[in-house]
Design an enzyme around this catalytic site. Sequence first.
Site, short mmCIF file in Angstrom:
data_model
loop_
_atom_site.label_atom_id
_atom_site.label_comp_id
_atom_site.label_asym_id
_atom_site.label_seq_id
_atom_site.Cartn_x
_atom_site.Cartn_y
_atom_site.Cartn_z
N HIS A 123 0.90 -1.07 -0.01
CA HIS A 123 -0.04 -0.05 0.08
C HIS A 123 0.82 1.31 -0.10
O HIS A 123 2.03 1.18 0.55
CB HIS A 123 -0.84 -0.01 1.31
CG HIS A 123 -1.99 1.03 1.38
ND1 HIS A 123 -1.55 2.30 1.68
CD2 HIS A 123 -3.20 0.96 1.23
CE1 HIS A 123 -2.76 2.94 1.96
NE2 HIS A 123 -3.78 2.25 1.38
N ASP A 200 2.99 -4.41 8.08
CA ASP A 200 1.92 -3.43 8.01
C ASP A 200 0.74 -4.52 8.25
O ASP A 200 0.44 -5.30 7.38
CB ASP A 200 1.82 -2.78 6.66
CG ASP A 200 0.44 -2.00 6.13
OD1 ASP A 200 -0.43 -2.45 6.77
OD2 ASP A 200 0.56 -1.48 4.99
N GLN A 203 -4.62 -4.75 7.02
CA GLN A 203 -5.52 -5.61 6.52
C GLN A 203 -5.40 -7.18 7.09
O GLN A 203 -6.44 -7.88 6.94
CB GLN A 203 -5.42 -6.05 5.03
CG GLN A 203 -5.73 -4.67 4.24
CD GLN A 203 -6.94 -4.46 4.29
OE1 GLN A 203 -7.93 -4.85 4.50
NE2 GLN A 203 -7.31 -2.91 3.94
N LYS A 226 -10.13 -0.69 10.67
CA LYS A 226 -10.29 -1.78 9.57
C LYS A 226 -10.71 -2.95 10.56
O LYS A 226 -10.97 -4.05 9.87
CB LYS A 226 -8.89 -2.17 9.24
CG LYS A 226 -8.09 -0.81 8.32
CD LYS A 226 -8.38 -0.86 6.92
CE LYS A 226 -7.46 0.08 6.39
NZ LYS A 226 -8.13 0.54 4.90
N CYS A 364 -4.78 2.50 -3.72
CA CYS A 364 -3.52 2.83 -3.10
C CYS A 364 -2.37 2.00 -3.27
O CYS A 364 -1.50 1.77 -2.21
CB CYS A 364 -3.66 3.24 -1.60
SG CYS A 364 -5.03 4.48 -1.09
N1 PMP Z 1 -1.70 -0.59 4.61
C1 PMP Z 1 -2.83 -1.29 3.95
C2 PMP Z 1 -2.60 -2.84 3.67
C3 PMP Z 1 -3.93 -0.83 4.03
O1 PMP Z 1 -5.19 -1.33 3.51
C4 PMP Z 1 -4.28 0.40 4.51
C5 PMP Z 1 -5.66 1.17 4.31
N2 PMP Z 1 -6.14 1.02 3.12
C6 PMP Z 1 -3.18 1.54 5.04
C7 PMP Z 1 -1.97 0.87 5.12
C8 PMP Z 1 -3.49 2.77 5.72
O2 PMP Z 1 -4.20 2.48 6.62
P1 PMP Z 1 -4.72 4.03 7.37
O3 PMP Z 1 -5.54 4.67 6.09
O4 PMP Z 1 -5.85 3.37 8.37
O5 PMP Z 1 -3.75 4.49 8.00
#
Ligand code: PMP
Length: 406
Positions: A123, A200, A203, A226, A364
């Site tokens: 991401h 990270d 998910q 999430k 993203c």
């Molecule tokens: N890493 C991953 C794999 C994600 O799916 C997301 C959110 N889409 C993020 C990081 C960022 O998370 P946040 O927007 O809650 O900071």
Amino acid sequence: MAPDILTLRRDFPTLAQIVNGHPLVYLDNAATTQKPQAVLDALNHYYRDTNANVHRASHALSGQATQAFEQARIKLQRFINAPAPEQVIWTRGTTEAINLVAFSFGMHNLKAGDEILLSTLEHHANIVPWQQVAAATGARIRVIPLMPTGDLDMKAAAQLINSRTRLLAIGQVSNALGVINPVKQLIAMAKSVGAVTLVDGAQAMGHLPVDVQELGCDFYAFSGHKMYGPTGIGGLYGKKELLEQMPPWQTGGEMVSHVSFEQTRFNRLPFKFEAGTPNIAGAIAFGAAVDYLSGLNRTLLAQHEDSLLDALVTGLEAIPGVRIIGRPGVRVGAVSFVMDEVHPQDLATLLDMQGIALRTGHHCAMPLMQALGLEQGTIRASVAFYNTHEEIAALLAGIHKAREFF
Ligand code: PMP
């Protein structure tokens, strides 16, 4: 025994609504999950009954707020099996947690010639902060490629991990394709060359049991929203010796123990990394989400989610012109697909008219989409335990209908 999903759904008020004339089919859970009543109640209770700042005043409400706030930290600590509560630092979410590590650890410990190892599946939140570190320090970003299945190429990973690898930053689950990465194995490989490791977990935590000690990672980043908690709250787990040694990232009130105009002594962990008034209600309600999840049979719910994804994959395979992106060995949460000659956004708009909520685009993860040759991105359906087989059937029927339309 199959979990009683219809009963559990009643805990989520948002789900019971009509959207565009149809019952809502919410399949955008990888973007954010809906919140159970217990989380809404915790937010409301804090603001109605105990609203006060934490760690500051010597009055009753502040004491209650502080206790609930710190209790929530302990809930998160236990949920991820961190050794101590001060190893859980509140952040706005995964993005801020990764930025904390990048700007505190990365900026101060990396140098020209060092390598930061990422994967093609990352991401943007786990790419861009490292690019900033690389630009400032002269470190170099290297990327683990994918196999045609969408799984990481572990042979390539083994070659990429070398004595210059200073940091491995890797997603546990891909938000775009649902691939579960072999993070434990990668962490062990990175450790063998002395690299620091960050996972990270954005998910992962809502779907899989997470044990940071078992994983052996140095840092683990996560987001409340999430996993059925509020937005604007998340956290960073870190190994104590690293957190102790890292300089503060943001500075101001709360993160200090003594300030004069000449110099400042920083507060102890975790407060050293929590400058300013935190998201008190968010943290407490995140704790309520953890309580809620912990009260469910997560093994059965995970099996239910698996069966939803199986049904989705089987159904999509039967629709002419639909191509599922990635055939990973293990997946959770999300399935991405494209449809011949139909722009993902057009299909999603048509499905939205039937009350079906999906996400389209690059998720993203633009570098991933480039690697897959999917400049228009994909359509992603992502499940939570409260989704039903009827909803998967509604999505599949909606796609069939859309096919006739296009
Ligand atoms: N890493 C991953 C794999 C994600 O799916 C997301 C959110 N889409 C993020 C990081 C960022 O998370 P946040 O927007 O809650 O900071």
